[in-house]
Design a protein around this motif. Structure first.
Motif, PDB file in Angstrom:
ATOM      1  N   ILE A 182       0.602  -0.627  -0.394  1.00 53.91           N
ATOM      2  CA  ILE A 182       0.341  -0.015  -0.400  1.00 53.91           C
ATOM      3  C   ILE A 182       0.538   1.235  -0.235  1.00 53.91           C
ATOM      4  O   ILE A 182       1.661   1.589   0.917  1.00 53.91           O
ATOM      5  CB  ILE A 182      -1.010   0.030   1.248  1.00 53.91           C
ATOM      6  CG1 ILE A 182      -1.566  -1.229   1.372  1.00 53.91           C
ATOM      7  CG2 ILE A 182      -2.179   1.430   0.652  1.00 53.91           C
ATOM      8  CD1 ILE A 182      -2.890  -1.430   0.577  1.00 53.91           C
ATOM      9  N   LEU A 183       0.605   1.620  -1.310  1.00 54.61           N
ATOM     10  CA  LEU A 183       1.321   3.390  -1.090  1.00 54.61           C
ATOM     11  C   LEU A 183       1.064   4.770  -1.037  1.00 54.61           C
ATOM     12  O   LEU A 183      -0.664   4.836  -0.798  1.00 54.61           O
ATOM     13  CB  LEU A 183       1.887   3.228  -2.327  1.00 54.61           C
ATOM     14  CG  LEU A 183       2.860   2.105  -3.371  1.00 54.61           C
ATOM     15  CD1 LEU A 183       3.092   2.313  -4.936  1.00 54.61           C
ATOM     16  CD2 LEU A 183       4.096   1.709  -1.734  1.00 54.61           C
ATOM     17  N   PRO A 184       1.251   5.380  -0.423  1.00 58.98           N
ATOM     18  CA  PRO A 184       1.088   6.509  -0.055  1.00 58.98           C
ATOM     19  C   PRO A 184      -0.003   7.561  -1.298  1.00 58.98           C
ATOM     20  O   PRO A 184       0.786   6.862  -2.487  1.00 58.98           O
ATOM     21  CB  PRO A 184       1.579   7.887   0.017  1.00 58.98           C
ATOM     22  CG  PRO A 184       2.751   6.878   0.441  1.00 58.98           C
ATOM     23  CD  PRO A 184       2.991   5.703  -0.555  1.00 58.98           C
ATOM     24  N   TYR A 240      -3.935   3.958   2.597  1.00 60.14           N
ATOM     25  CA  TYR A 240      -3.083   3.899   2.973  1.00 60.14           C
ATOM     26  C   TYR A 240      -3.153   4.732   4.486  1.00 60.14           C
ATOM     27  O   TYR A 240      -4.246   5.943   4.972  1.00 60.14           O
ATOM     28  CB  TYR A 240      -2.462   5.107   2.491  1.00 60.14           C
ATOM     29  CG  TYR A 240      -0.508   5.560   2.935  1.00 60.14           C
ATOM     30  CD1 TYR A 240       0.181   4.697   3.002  1.00 60.14           C
ATOM     31  CD2 TYR A 240      -1.081   6.418   3.375  1.00 60.14           C
ATOM     32  CE1 TYR A 240       1.949   4.862   3.376  1.00 60.14           C
ATOM     33  CE2 TYR A 240       0.662   7.095   4.264  1.00 60.14           C
ATOM     34  CZ  TYR A 240       1.372   6.081   3.923  1.00 60.14           C
ATOM     35  OH  TYR A 240       2.633   6.864   4.255  1.00 60.14           O
ATOM     36  N   PRO A 241      -2.593   4.940   5.536  1.00 55.98           N
ATOM     37  CA  PRO A 241      -1.755   3.135   5.828  1.00 55.98           C
ATOM     38  C   PRO A 241      -2.632   2.077   6.353  1.00 55.98           C
ATOM     39  O   PRO A 241      -3.666   2.155   6.970  1.00 55.98           O
ATOM     40  CB  PRO A 241      -1.257   4.100   7.767  1.00 55.98           C
ATOM     41  CG  PRO A 241      -1.817   5.043   7.678  1.00 55.98           C
ATOM     42  CD  PRO A 241      -3.219   5.623   6.493  1.00 55.98           C
ATOM     43  N   LEU A 242      -2.357   0.647   6.164  1.00 54.58           N
ATOM     44  CA  LEU A 242      -2.717  -0.494   6.387  1.00 54.58           C
ATOM     45  C   LEU A 242      -2.637  -0.767   7.458  1.00 54.58           C
ATOM     46  O   LEU A 242      -1.884  -0.287   7.821  1.00 54.58           O
ATOM     47  CB  LEU A 242      -2.650  -0.824   4.929  1.00 54.58           C
ATOM     48  CG  LEU A 242      -2.938  -2.420   5.215  1.00 54.58           C
ATOM     49  CD1 LEU A 242      -4.963  -2.216   4.827  1.00 54.58           C
ATOM     50  CD2 LEU A 242      -2.846  -3.946   4.142  1.00 54.58           C
ATOM     51  N   PRO A 243      -3.548  -0.655   8.744  1.00 56.69           N
ATOM     52  CA  PRO A 243      -3.549  -1.305   9.876  1.00 56.69           C
ATOM     53  C   PRO A 243      -2.885  -2.497  10.259  1.00 56.69           C
ATOM     54  O   PRO A 243      -3.052  -3.424   8.899  1.00 56.69           O
ATOM     55  CB  PRO A 243      -4.446  -1.046  11.037  1.00 56.69           C
ATOM     56  CG  PRO A 243      -5.604  -0.976   9.619  1.00 56.69           C
ATOM     57  CD  PRO A 243      -5.107  -0.756   8.207  1.00 56.69           C
ATOM     58  N   THR A 244      -1.557  -3.496  10.554  1.00 55.29           N
ATOM     59  CA  THR A 244      -1.473  -4.429  11.456  1.00 55.29           C
ATOM     60  C   THR A 244      -3.086  -5.353  11.194  1.00 55.29           C
ATOM     61  O   THR A 244      -3.310  -4.741  12.362  1.00 55.29           O
ATOM     62  CB  THR A 244       0.077  -4.851  11.614  1.00 55.29           C
ATOM     63  OG1 THR A 244       0.126  -5.588  11.796  1.00 55.29           O
ATOM     64  CG2 THR A 244      -0.613  -4.048  12.611  1.00 55.29           C
TER      65      THR A 244
END
Length: 174
Positions: A142-144, A149-153
Motif C-alpha cells: 500500500i503506497l501513499p 493507506y496506511p494499512l493497519p497491521t
C-alpha cells in the motif's frame, strides 16, 4: 561365465585410435587456401557421395532394438509404440513420431504438476506437525495516495506471529 581377458578392447573405437575420415581438407578454408590438387578434389567428391544414404536407409531392425533396450524400458514404451503404429497410417510417419516423442513428456509433466498440487494442498506445514511445505504470503503493498493507506497491521499480540494455523484450529478448544 565371462572371460577374464576378452579378445576385444573395452573402448568405443575397438582399440583403434579415433581419426577423422574426412581427411586433411575437411574445412573449406583449407580447400580454398592451400594446395588442393585435382586428385584430392576427386577423393572429396567420392567421399561426399559415400555420405548419402540409400533409399532404404535407415533400416529398422527389431532384433537389434531388443538387444539395445532393456526389458523395463521396452515395457514402459510398449503402449506408446502401439499408439505410434496406429497413428502412422492416419497422421503420417513424421507426425506420429512427434506425437510418440511428445506424448509421454506431456503426460509426465501434467502428472508432476498434479502430484505437486496434491502435496502442497494436503501436506502443508501447520501447528500439528513439523514437516511439509511452509507457504507464506506477503502483505499487499500500500503506497501513499492509495485509499487504504496506511494499512493497519492485523497482528496485535505476540501470539499472532508464527501462528501456523493454531488460532484457526477446530480441535482442543477446551
Amino acid at each position: 561365465m565371462a572371460e577374464k581377458n576378452p579378445p576385444y578392447p573395452s573402448s568405443y573405437t575397438g582399440g583403434v585410435k579415433p581419426m577423422s575420415i574426412e581427411g586433411y581438407f575437411k574445412t573449406e578454408r583449407r580447400r580454398l587456401v592451400e594446395n588442393y590438387t585435382d586428385e584430392e578434389r576427386e577423393w572429396r567428391k567420392k567421399w561426399l557421395k559415400d555420405q548419402e544414404l540409400s533409399a532404404n536407409e535407415p533400416r529398422r531392425v527389431p532384433e537389434l532394438e531388443l538387444e539395445l533396450k532393456n526389458p523395463i524400458r521396452r515395457f514402459y514404451r510398449k503402449p506408446w509404440d502401439m499408439i505410434y503404429e496406429k497413428l502412422v497410417p492416419v497422421t503420417g510417419e513424421v507426425n506420429a513420431i512427434q506425437i510418440r516423442w511428445l506424448g509421454p513428456k506431456i503426460l509426465m509433466t501434467i502428472g508432476g504438476i498434479y502430484l505437486a498440487y496434491y502435496y502442497l494442498k494436503y501436506n502443508a506445514n501447520d501447528w500439528t506437525r513439523h514437516n511439509g511445505w511452509v507457504v507464506r504470503t506477503s502483505k499487499q503493498a500500500i503506497l501513499p495516495g492509495d485509499p487504504n493507506y496506511p494499512l493497519p497491521t492485523d497482528r496485535h499480540n505476540p501470539a499472532d506471529y508464527a501462528n501456523r494455523g493454531f488460532k484457526e484450529r477446530k480441535v482442543f478448544l477446551d
